[in-house]
Design a protein around this motif. Structure first.
Motif, PDB file in Angstrom:
ATOM      1  N   ALA A  20     107.644 -45.598 106.586  1.00 29.14           N
ATOM      2  CA  ALA A  20     108.773 -44.809 107.078  1.00 29.14           C
ATOM      3  C   ALA A  20     108.512 -43.321 106.878  1.00 29.14           C
ATOM      4  CB  ALA A  20     110.058 -45.236 106.365  1.00 29.14           C
ATOM      5  N   GLU A  21     108.028 -42.970 105.709  1.00 30.57           N
ATOM      6  CA  GLU A  21     107.764 -41.559 105.408  1.00 30.57           C
ATOM      7  C   GLU A  21     106.637 -41.004 106.273  1.00 30.57           C
ATOM      8  OE1 GLU A  21     106.009 -39.179 101.639  1.00 30.57           O
ATOM      9  OE2 GLU A  21     107.683 -40.537 101.226  1.00 30.57           O
ATOM     10  N   ARG A  22     105.584 -41.758 106.427  1.00 28.20           N
ATOM     11  CA  ARG A  22     104.422 -41.275 107.170  1.00 28.20           C
ATOM     12  C   ARG A  22     104.671 -41.166 108.669  1.00 28.20           C
ATOM     13  NH1 ARG A  22      99.186 -44.283 105.228  1.00 28.20           N
ATOM     14  NH2 ARG A  22      98.304 -42.896 106.808  1.00 28.20           N
ATOM     15  N   THR A  23     105.642 -41.915 109.171  1.00 28.25           N
ATOM     16  CA  THR A  23     105.912 -41.892 110.609  1.00 28.25           C
ATOM     17  C   THR A  23     107.216 -41.184 110.964  1.00 28.25           C
ATOM     18  OG1 THR A  23     107.006 -44.050 110.533  1.00 28.25           O
ATOM     19  CG2 THR A  23     104.631 -44.029 111.008  1.00 28.25           C
ATOM     20  N   GLY A  24     107.998 -40.824 109.959  1.00 27.63           N
ATOM     21  CA  GLY A  24     109.293 -40.214 110.239  1.00 27.63           C
ATOM     22  C   GLY A  24     110.268 -41.191 110.880  1.00 27.63           C
ATOM     23  N   THR A  25     110.104 -42.455 110.546  1.00 26.09           N
ATOM     24  CA  THR A  25     110.923 -43.523 111.123  1.00 26.09           C
ATOM     25  C   THR A  25     111.709 -44.188 110.006  1.00 26.09           C
ATOM     26  OG1 THR A  25     109.173 -43.904 112.745  1.00 26.09           O
ATOM     27  CG2 THR A  25     110.816 -45.636 112.513  1.00 26.09           C
ATOM     28  N   SER A  26     112.958 -44.462 110.260  1.00 22.01           N
ATOM     29  CA  SER A  26     113.769 -45.089 109.215  1.00 22.01           C
ATOM     30  C   SER A  26     113.310 -46.516 108.950  1.00 22.01           C
ATOM     31  CB  SER A  26     115.250 -45.099 109.614  1.00 22.01           C
ATOM     32  OG  SER A  26     115.472 -46.030 110.658  1.00 22.01           O
ATOM     33  N   ARG A  27     113.599 -46.990 107.758  1.00 21.65           N
ATOM     34  CA  ARG A  27     113.277 -48.380 107.404  1.00 21.65           C
ATOM     35  C   ARG A  27     114.003 -49.344 108.325  1.00 21.65           C
ATOM     36  NH1 ARG A  27     113.107 -48.364 100.829  1.00 21.65           N
ATOM     37  NH2 ARG A  27     111.910 -46.451 100.669  1.00 21.65           N
ATOM     38  N   ARG A  28     115.223 -49.015 108.621  1.00 23.23           N
ATOM     39  CA  ARG A  28     116.019 -49.872 109.505  1.00 23.23           C
ATOM     40  C   ARG A  28     115.349 -50.002 110.877  1.00 23.23           C
ATOM     41  NH1 ARG A  28     121.645 -48.205 111.984  1.00 23.23           N
ATOM     42  NH2 ARG A  28     122.137 -50.107 113.063  1.00 23.23           N
ATOM     43  N   LEU A  29     114.853 -48.876 111.398  1.00 24.14           N
ATOM     44  CA  LEU A  29     114.195 -48.908 112.698  1.00 24.14           C
ATOM     45  C   LEU A  29     112.878 -49.686 112.627  1.00 24.14           C
ATOM     46  CD1 LEU A  29     114.732 -48.004 115.523  1.00 24.14           C
ATOM     47  CD2 LEU A  29     113.699 -45.803 114.998  1.00 24.14           C
ATOM     48  N   LEU A  30     112.157 -49.560 111.536  1.00 22.22           N
ATOM     49  CA  LEU A  30     110.930 -50.344 111.374  1.00 22.22           C
ATOM     50  C   LEU A  30     111.232 -51.838 111.371  1.00 22.22           C
ATOM     51  CD1 LEU A  30     109.076 -48.167 108.729  1.00 22.22           C
ATOM     52  CD2 LEU A  30     108.507 -48.406 111.162  1.00 22.22           C
ATOM     53  N   ARG A  31     112.312 -52.212 110.736  1.00 24.40           N
ATOM     54  CA  ARG A  31     112.699 -53.631 110.736  1.00 24.40           C
ATOM     55  C   ARG A  31     113.080 -54.092 112.149  1.00 24.40           C
ATOM     56  NH1 ARG A  31     115.420 -51.917 105.910  1.00 24.40           N
ATOM     57  NH2 ARG A  31     114.121 -52.471 104.122  1.00 24.40           N
ATOM     58  N   TYR A  32     113.723 -53.189 112.892  1.00 23.47           N
ATOM     59  CA  TYR A  32     114.061 -53.495 114.285  1.00 23.47           C
ATOM     60  C   TYR A  32     112.780 -53.697 115.106  1.00 23.47           C
ATOM     61  CZ  TYR A  32     115.610 -52.851 119.082  1.00 23.47           C
ATOM     62  OH  TYR A  32     115.826 -53.018 120.427  1.00 23.47           O
ATOM     63  N   TYR A  33     111.783 -52.832 114.909  1.00 26.34           N
ATOM     64  CA  TYR A  33     110.508 -52.990 115.614  1.00 26.34           C
ATOM     65  C   TYR A  33     109.892 -54.348 115.286  1.00 26.34           C
ATOM     66  CZ  TYR A  33     110.532 -47.883 116.429  1.00 26.34           C
ATOM     67  OH  TYR A  33     110.837 -46.612 116.804  1.00 26.34           O
ATOM     68  N   GLU A  34     110.036 -54.758 114.050  1.00 29.47           N
ATOM     69  CA  GLU A  34     109.522 -56.062 113.643  1.00 29.47           C
ATOM     70  C   GLU A  34     110.287 -57.182 114.360  1.00 29.47           C
ATOM     71  OE1 GLU A  34     108.917 -58.750 109.629  1.00 29.47           O
ATOM     72  OE2 GLU A  34     109.447 -56.645 109.413  1.00 29.47           O
ATOM     73  N   GLU A  35     111.602 -57.079 114.421  1.00 29.12           N
ATOM     74  CA  GLU A  35     112.416 -58.079 115.118  1.00 29.12           C
ATOM     75  C   GLU A  35     112.036 -58.181 116.589  1.00 29.12           C
ATOM     76  OE1 GLU A  35     116.526 -57.087 114.630  1.00 29.12           O
ATOM     77  OE2 GLU A  35     116.409 -57.211 112.449  1.00 29.12           O
ATOM     78  N   GLN A  36     111.692 -57.049 117.179  1.00 27.65           N
ATOM     79  CA  GLN A  36     111.320 -57.002 118.594  1.00 27.65           C
ATOM     80  C   GLN A  36     109.856 -57.368 118.815  1.00 27.65           C
ATOM     81  OE1 GLN A  36     113.614 -56.394 121.129  1.00 27.65           O
ATOM     82  NE2 GLN A  36     114.944 -56.696 119.360  1.00 27.65           N
ATOM     83  N   ARG A  37     109.160 -57.714 117.746  1.00 29.66           N
ATOM     84  CA  ARG A  37     107.749 -58.108 117.768  1.00 29.66           C
ATOM     85  C   ARG A  37     106.846 -56.979 118.260  1.00 29.66           C
ATOM     86  NH1 ARG A  37     108.828 -63.649 120.680  1.00 29.66           N
ATOM     87  NH2 ARG A  37     109.046 -62.080 122.255  1.00 29.66           N
ATOM     88  N   LEU A  38     107.226 -55.747 117.916  1.00 32.15           N
ATOM     89  CA  LEU A  38     106.393 -54.602 118.245  1.00 32.15           C
ATOM     90  C   LEU A  38     105.393 -54.316 117.128  1.00 32.15           C
ATOM     91  CD1 LEU A  38     109.158 -52.265 119.714  1.00 32.15           C
ATOM     92  CD2 LEU A  38     107.573 -53.752 120.963  1.00 32.15           C
ATOM     93  N   ILE A  39     105.764 -54.668 115.906  1.00 29.51           N
ATOM     94  CA  ILE A  39     104.859 -54.572 114.765  1.00 29.51           C
ATOM     95  C   ILE A  39     104.962 -55.880 113.984  1.00 29.51           C
ATOM     96  CG2 ILE A  39     104.949 -52.051 114.570  1.00 29.51           C
ATOM     97  CD1 ILE A  39     106.897 -52.377 112.223  1.00 29.51           C
ATOM     98  N   ALA A  40     103.896 -56.192 113.265  1.00 29.48           N
ATOM     99  CA  ALA A  40     103.884 -57.438 112.500  1.00 29.48           C
ATOM    100  C   ALA A  40     103.273 -57.173 111.127  1.00 29.48           C
ATOM    101  CB  ALA A  40     103.102 -58.498 113.246  1.00 29.48           C
ATOM    102  N   PRO A  41     104.118 -56.905 110.140  1.00 27.48           N
ATOM    103  CA  PRO A  41     103.577 -56.702 108.798  1.00 27.48           C
ATOM    104  C   PRO A  41     103.170 -58.032 108.176  1.00 27.48           C
ATOM    105  CG  PRO A  41     105.961 -56.642 108.741  1.00 27.48           C
ATOM    106  CD  PRO A  41     105.568 -56.764 110.191  1.00 27.48           C
ATOM    107  N   GLY A  42     102.275 -57.926 107.208  1.00 30.42           N
ATOM    108  CA  GLY A  42     101.939 -59.106 106.424  1.00 30.42           C
ATOM    109  C   GLY A  42     102.948 -59.242 105.293  1.00 30.42           C
ATOM    110  N   ARG A  43     102.727 -60.221 104.469  1.00 27.57           N
ATOM    111  CA  ARG A  43     103.597 -60.446 103.302  1.00 27.57           C
ATOM    112  C   ARG A  43     102.741 -60.511 102.052  1.00 27.57           C
ATOM    113  NH1 ARG A  43     109.210 -59.942 103.988  1.00 27.57           N
ATOM    114  NH2 ARG A  43     109.619 -60.448 106.156  1.00 27.57           N
TER     115      ARG A  43
END
Length: 126
Positions: free
Chosen positions: A7-30
């Motif tokens: 979030a800090e490195r991209t200037g993107t909120s955590r909430r928006l990153l989670r949304y990107y994940e929900e939309q299958r735009l990004i796929a973090p590991g666990r």
């Protein structure tokens, strides 16, 4: 990296990153403890996504074209419909119009600044 660092490195909120994940735009590991782990490559991916969203593309279209942005010569055509092509053509045309408008506005501001600077030099010599 954890979500806060991404979030800090991209200037993107955590909430928006989670949304990107929900939309299958990004796929973090666990990680073993269940925390999301974001690969370094996702920094660039998130910035690409933000740019495409800022340009007005919907997430469903972004999801289809992201693989092409990673390797432009390796374009995948699965699931492409005439509707997708029409959307991309519309968005491309809309972006071109915005670019032309921004260019006109930039040039107008540059002309205005030149005029202001010229008027300032005239006032300084008086």
């Amino acid at each position: 990296m954890r979500i806060g660092e991404l979030a800090e490195r991209t200037g993107t909120s955590r909430r928006l990153l989670r949304y990107y994940e929900e939309q299958r735009l990004i796929a973090p590991g666990r990680s073993p403890n269940g925390y999301r782990e974001y690969d370094e490559s996702l920094v660039g991916r998130v910035l690409q996504i933000r740019g495409l969203l800022d340009a007005g593309l919907p997430t469903r279209v972004i999801q289809q074209i992201l693989p092409c942005l990673e390797a432009p010569r390796d374009i995948h055509f699965s699931g492409v419909t005439p509707e997708t092509i029409a959307i991309l053509e519309r968005e491309r045309d809309r972006m071109s119009e915005r670019i032309q408008c921004l260019t006109r506005n930039r040039d107008a501001i540059a002309d205005y600044l030149d005029a202001l600077r010229g008027a300032g030099r005239t006032a300084d010599t008086s």
